[in-house]
Each structure stands twice: as structure tokens, then as C-alpha cells.
Motif scaffolding. Sequence first.
Motif, short mmCIF file in Angstrom:
data_model
loop_
_atom_site.label_atom_id
_atom_site.label_comp_id
_atom_site.label_asym_id
_atom_site.label_seq_id
_atom_site.Cartn_x
_atom_site.Cartn_y
_atom_site.Cartn_z
N LEU A 1 28.08 26.35 -4.99
CA LEU A 1 27.40 27.51 -4.55
C LEU A 1 27.18 28.11 -5.77
O LEU A 1 26.02 28.67 -6.29
N GLN A 2 28.12 28.24 -6.70
CA GLN A 2 27.89 28.95 -7.99
C GLN A 2 26.94 28.66 -8.74
O GLN A 2 26.09 29.07 -9.56
N LEU A 3 26.94 27.15 -9.02
CA LEU A 3 25.97 26.49 -9.91
C LEU A 3 24.51 26.55 -9.23
O LEU A 3 23.49 26.83 -10.16
N VAL A 4 24.49 26.32 -8.19
CA VAL A 4 23.08 26.62 -7.43
C VAL A 4 22.43 28.10 -7.87
O VAL A 4 21.25 28.22 -8.13
N CYS A 5 23.42 29.00 -7.59
CA CYS A 5 22.89 30.37 -7.75
C CYS A 5 22.50 30.44 -9.30
O CYS A 5 21.35 30.94 -9.65
N TYR A 6 23.29 29.96 -10.33
CA TYR A 6 22.83 30.13 -11.74
C TYR A 6 21.71 29.47 -11.99
O TYR A 6 21.04 29.79 -12.82
N VAL A 7 21.47 28.25 -11.47
CA VAL A 7 20.35 27.35 -11.61
C VAL A 7 19.00 28.05 -11.13
O VAL A 7 17.97 27.97 -11.98
N SER A 8 19.14 28.73 -10.06
CA SER A 8 18.01 29.50 -9.42
C SER A 8 17.70 30.62 -10.42
O SER A 8 16.47 30.92 -10.33
N LEU A 9 18.81 31.08 -11.19
CA LEU A 9 18.29 32.21 -11.99
C LEU A 9 17.96 31.50 -13.46
O LEU A 9 16.97 32.17 -13.82
N PHE A 10 18.38 30.72 -13.86
CA PHE A 10 18.32 30.30 -15.37
C PHE A 10 17.52 29.18 -15.50
O PHE A 10 17.07 28.56 -16.40
N GLY A 11 17.04 28.23 -14.32
CA GLY A 11 16.62 27.05 -14.34
C GLY A 11 17.39 25.79 -14.62
O GLY A 11 18.49 26.01 -14.98
N ASP A 12 16.76 24.69 -14.58
CA ASP A 12 17.84 23.49 -14.67
C ASP A 12 17.36 22.81 -16.04
O ASP A 12 17.16 21.63 -16.19
N ARG A 13 17.71 23.67 -17.12
CA ARG A 13 17.45 23.00 -18.55
C ARG A 13 18.79 23.28 -19.35
O ARG A 13 19.16 22.56 -20.10
N ARG A 14 19.15 24.54 -19.50
CA ARG A 14 20.08 24.84 -20.68
C ARG A 14 21.43 24.98 -19.63
O ARG A 14 21.99 26.02 -19.42
N TRP A 15 21.93 23.85 -19.63
CA TRP A 15 23.09 23.48 -18.97
C TRP A 15 24.22 23.86 -19.54
O TRP A 15 25.36 24.62 -19.02
N ASP A 16 24.39 23.98 -20.89
CA ASP A 16 25.58 24.49 -21.77
C ASP A 16 25.69 25.96 -21.49
O ASP A 16 26.54 26.40 -21.26
N PHE A 17 24.51 26.68 -21.65
CA PHE A 17 24.44 27.97 -21.42
C PHE A 17 24.59 28.28 -19.99
O PHE A 17 25.65 29.43 -19.63
N ILE A 18 24.38 27.40 -18.98
CA ILE A 18 24.63 28.00 -17.51
C ILE A 18 26.49 27.66 -17.33
O ILE A 18 26.90 28.49 -16.57
N ALA A 19 26.53 26.60 -17.86
CA ALA A 19 28.14 26.28 -17.65
C ALA A 19 29.05 27.43 -18.13
O ALA A 19 30.21 27.74 -17.76
N LYS A 20 28.61 28.01 -19.49
CA LYS A 20 29.29 28.99 -19.99
C LYS A 20 29.28 30.47 -19.20
O LYS A 20 30.31 31.16 -18.79
N ILE A 21 28.01 30.95 -18.93
CA ILE A 21 27.94 32.23 -18.35
C ILE A 21 28.40 32.18 -16.88
O ILE A 21 28.64 33.12 -16.31
#
Length: 233
Positions: free
Chosen positions: A49-69
Motif C-alpha cells: 500500500l505504501q509503495l503504491v502510494c509513493y509511486v503514484s506520487l513520484f512515479g516509477d523511476r527513482r526507486w532509491d529515492f522512493i525507498a528512502k522517503i
Amino acid sequence: MASPIYPTKPRRLLKWKTSSMASTRETRTLMVGMEQGTRKGPWTEQEDLQLVCYVSLFGDRRWDFIAKISGLKRTGKSCRLRWVNYLHPDLKHGRMTPEEEHLIVELHSKWGNKWSQIAGRLPGRTDNEIKNYWRTHMRKMAQERKKNLHSSSSSSSTSLTSLSIETSTNRMENQEEVSFLLTMLEEKEQEVMVKVYPMDQLWNEIVTSDSNSGLSFKQYKAMEYSPLWESPI
DNA sequence: AAGCGCGTCAACCGCAATTAG
DNA sequence: GCTAATTGCGGTTGACGCGCT
């Protein structure tokens, strides 16, 4: 006692993963990585759920960034994999269709183990899925073929067994092999049509019958993105 | 009922390719 | 152009369910 949440994928007949099973597996296999306390092992619904949420916010490119924030204790790599292989909205969940099976055989004969390239020609299928499919189904067929050859002609078997369809690492070398596999696929399709209750239909019925009892996140997602349902809510 | 072997598939690992600084 | 970081890909592993004995 928790009720079944969802099948991991609506792919196999009546193979359910219950929340209790998931947690058992989790306690057994969920590990904490050596570096930076990163988690390993199966993803929880909450993480998804968390991942889907952040991907929808920041897109599916910056994975390290998404993992961190996101606060997920996962590597960027792990997040990407989870998204690409499981959470991506365009993914198809269900049995490979005969057309897809044919296409995989044909494309593999052309390109070899270029799984992502092959996946590119099969909308909604991932390289991982195709790779797994190839390993399990094709190896089995190769074994069957070997058996057939052995029983039909022992004299010619020496040269034929050297053909390179036995392992997933080798590409089928000639048209004869491709057509053999396609023939076997057709035979299997006939069997399947008689014996197997269509998975998509089953899955459809399961979710429909559950629709009044409160949906888990994944059920919701399945409904939201499956072409079987036009409008989830 | 228990044990075993096999099939399936999600997830990990290592390396190569690509991108950012 | 160089280096480090990130992403992508293919191979592999391991947990789990299921069927068979």
C-alpha cells in the motif's frame, strides 16, 4: 481467525495464501538485512500500500529515492521489483492464454533468453513471469519430448537428445523444435479445455462473492485494474 | 496420517548498462 | 571524460502447496 485475503495471484486453481499463512511464512523467512536494517522476504499488504502510494506520487523511476522517503525498509531495487512484477496496474493476473504461450515459444526461438524483450511483446506479462513459465512448462515439455523420442526411435535418439531445449539457459536451435513445442501446446490446450475450470472465471467468482464482505487492498487493486471490471466502485 | 518429491512463483543476487554529478 | 550511484536484466534460490505413496 482471519479469512483468506487473496490468492497471491489468480493464477492457479484454489491456491490461496491466507493472512495466517503469510504471517507464518513471514516469521520464518522475513529477515533483516545486514546493512541499514533493510527488510528482505515477502512483502506485506501494508508495504504494498505504501509503495503504491509513493509511486503514484513520484512515479516509477527513482526507486532509491522512493525507498528512502517512503520509510519502507527496502532497497530501491526491491521496491522496483515489487512494483514491476506485482503491483503495476497494467499487469495481467491469470493463466497464460494459448496465444501467449505460442508467442513465448516463437519469440524465444528467435531471441533466446531475452525475457524482458519477450515480455515487451506480451502486454501485462513480466519478464519474471515469462521466465518462470518457460522454466517450468518448457522443461516439462522437453522431458516429455525426450520420452517420446526414446520410445519411438532409439537409434535416432543419440543425435536428437543433443538438441538444446533441455535447459532454460539454451535457445531452441531449429524450426523443428519450435514446431514440436507448438504442437505439444496445442495438445495441452485440448486437455485443458476439457479438464480445467477457467482460472479467470474462478477468480472472478471468488472476488464477486467476496465483494460484500470488505475488500483487502489487493482485492481492491485486482478489481481496480483488471480488464474484467470496468469500474471498481 | 506422515513423509517425500515435485511444481510453482515471489524475491534475491550479481553483473551489466545507464544516468547523474 | 571519469566515477559513483542507480536501474535493469537474467539466473537462481527457497518457501509453500499439492499429489502420490
